[in-house]
Scaffold this active site. Structure first.
Site, PDB file in Angstrom:
ATOM      1  N   ARG A 106      -3.344 138.893  80.770  1.00  0.00           N
ATOM      2  CA  ARG A 106      -2.227 139.761  81.091  1.00  0.00           C
ATOM      3  C   ARG A 106      -2.744 141.135  81.468  1.00  0.00           C
ATOM      4  O   ARG A 106      -3.457 141.767  80.688  1.00  0.00           O
ATOM      5  CB  ARG A 106      -1.300 139.850  79.863  1.00  0.00           C
ATOM      6  CG  ARG A 106      -0.010 140.568  80.149  1.00  0.00           C
ATOM      7  CD  ARG A 106       0.994 140.356  79.054  1.00  0.00           C
ATOM      8  NE  ARG A 106       0.573 140.870  77.748  1.00  0.00           N
ATOM      9  CZ  ARG A 106       1.429 141.203  76.794  1.00  0.00           C
ATOM     10  NH1 ARG A 106       2.714 141.071  76.985  1.00  0.00           N
ATOM     11  NH2 ARG A 106       0.994 141.643  75.647  1.00  0.00           N
ATOM     12  N   THR A 110       0.739 146.170  84.214  1.00  0.00           N
ATOM     13  CA  THR A 110       1.874 145.552  84.933  1.00  0.00           C
ATOM     14  C   THR A 110       2.526 144.459  84.094  1.00  0.00           C
ATOM     15  O   THR A 110       3.638 144.026  84.401  1.00  0.00           O
ATOM     16  CB  THR A 110       1.394 144.908  86.240  1.00  0.00           C
ATOM     17  OG1 THR A 110       0.469 143.852  85.908  1.00  0.00           O
ATOM     18  CG2 THR A 110       0.698 145.915  87.133  1.00  0.00           C
ATOM     19  N   ASP A 202      -0.823 140.142  67.790  1.00  0.00           N
ATOM     20  CA  ASP A 202      -1.537 139.483  68.892  1.00  0.00           C
ATOM     21  C   ASP A 202      -2.078 138.150  68.396  1.00  0.00           C
ATOM     22  O   ASP A 202      -2.986 138.100  67.556  1.00  0.00           O
ATOM     23  CB  ASP A 202      -2.676 140.388  69.379  1.00  0.00           C
ATOM     24  CG  ASP A 202      -3.316 139.815  70.639  1.00  0.00           C
ATOM     25  OD1 ASP A 202      -3.814 138.666  70.594  1.00  0.00           O
ATOM     26  OD2 ASP A 202      -3.301 140.492  71.676  1.00  0.00           O
TER      27      ASP A 202
HETATM   28  N1  URA Z   1       1.113 137.958  73.034  1.00  0.00           N
HETATM   29  C1  URA Z   1       0.849 138.013  71.721  1.00  0.00           C
HETATM   30  O1  URA Z   1      -0.193 137.564  71.269  1.00  0.00           O
HETATM   31  N2  URA Z   1       1.756 138.590  70.903  1.00  0.00           N
HETATM   32  C2  URA Z   1       2.927 139.087  71.346  1.00  0.00           C
HETATM   33  O2  URA Z   1       3.713 139.570  70.549  1.00  0.00           O
HETATM   34  C3  URA Z   1       3.197 139.014  72.736  1.00  0.00           C
HETATM   35  C4  URA Z   1       2.274 138.443  73.559  1.00  0.00           C
END
Ligand code: URA
Length: 211
Positions: A106, A110, A202
């Site tokens: 990601r 953006t 995460d």
């Molecule tokens: N990716 C993750 O690991 N945690 C989140 O809260 C959103 C995306």
């Protein structure tokens, strides 16, 4: 907005394990084990429509027509890297599944997905393809991964995610209303950094200890 093919698995075992995972104090090894266990339970729902055909077998008592899985083996596709946390649980229940990987990261500015790897088994058409990614956040990565799967011929796709944000569900409903989603929770919202709230942080960092 909801999704026409979303299954929320509210089984007490799943919900209990998910709460343990959400707890910031849960150590990495426990987090990984719980994710694998939940993955196994979510796969049970994802695989609900697999085709059965009867075969004659002999039990210790008698002959019977026994239901057995028929058709091409399912495929499980891990959306790297956090998808790997769900992969072994799927393979525990469907050991014959073929495995593919899609690498997307990601862009933190953006929030758009960028592809860096794609390795899929051949002949995806007509077989169950289970994509796994623990967090359906904006939905951009999952939608992009599903685009790749469809380009490769997949016709029956189910996305297993541990947690979903309403924004991610809406994105999938817009872009892929035909794709089933199996999740343990649709949480409140995304925060300004794209994290699911209340969420669990995460997922990749907690699985792989990179916090
Ligand atoms: N990716 C993750 O690991 N945690 C989140 O809260 C959103 C995306």
């Amino acid at each position: 907005m909801t999704h026409p093919k979303l299954t929320l698995v509210d089984h007490p075992l799943v919900q209990h394990k998910l709460s343990l995972m959400r707890d910031a104090r849960t150590p990495g090894p426990d987090f990984r084990r719980l994710l694998r266990e939940i993955s196994l339970l979510l796969t049970y729902e994802a695989a609900r429509d697999l085709t059965l055909k009867t075969q004659t077998i002999t039990t210790p008592l008698t002959e019977m027509e026994a239901p057995m899985l028929a058709g091409a083996d399912p495929v499980v596709v891990s959306i790297l890297r956090a998808g790997n946390g769900l992969l072994d649980g799927v393979l525990d229940v469907i050991p014959t599944a073929k495995v593919g990987f899609v690498g997307l990261y990601r862009n933190e500015e953006t929030l758009r997905p960028v592809q860096y790897y794609c390795k899929l088994p051949p002949e995806l058409s007509g077989r169950l393809v289970i994509a796994v990614d623990p967090m359906l956040a904006t939905g951009n990565s999952s939608a992009a991964a599903v685009d790749l799967l469809k380009e490769a011929g997949a016709t029956d796709i189910c996305l297993i995610c541990l947690l979903a944000a309403p924004e991610g569900v809406a994105c999938m409903a817009r872009e892929h209303p035909d794709v089933r989603i199996v999740t343990a929770s649709v949480d409140s919202h995304l925060n300004e950094k794209g994290y699911i709230v209340p969420g669990l942080g995460d997922a990749g960092d907690r699985i792989f200890g990179t916090v």
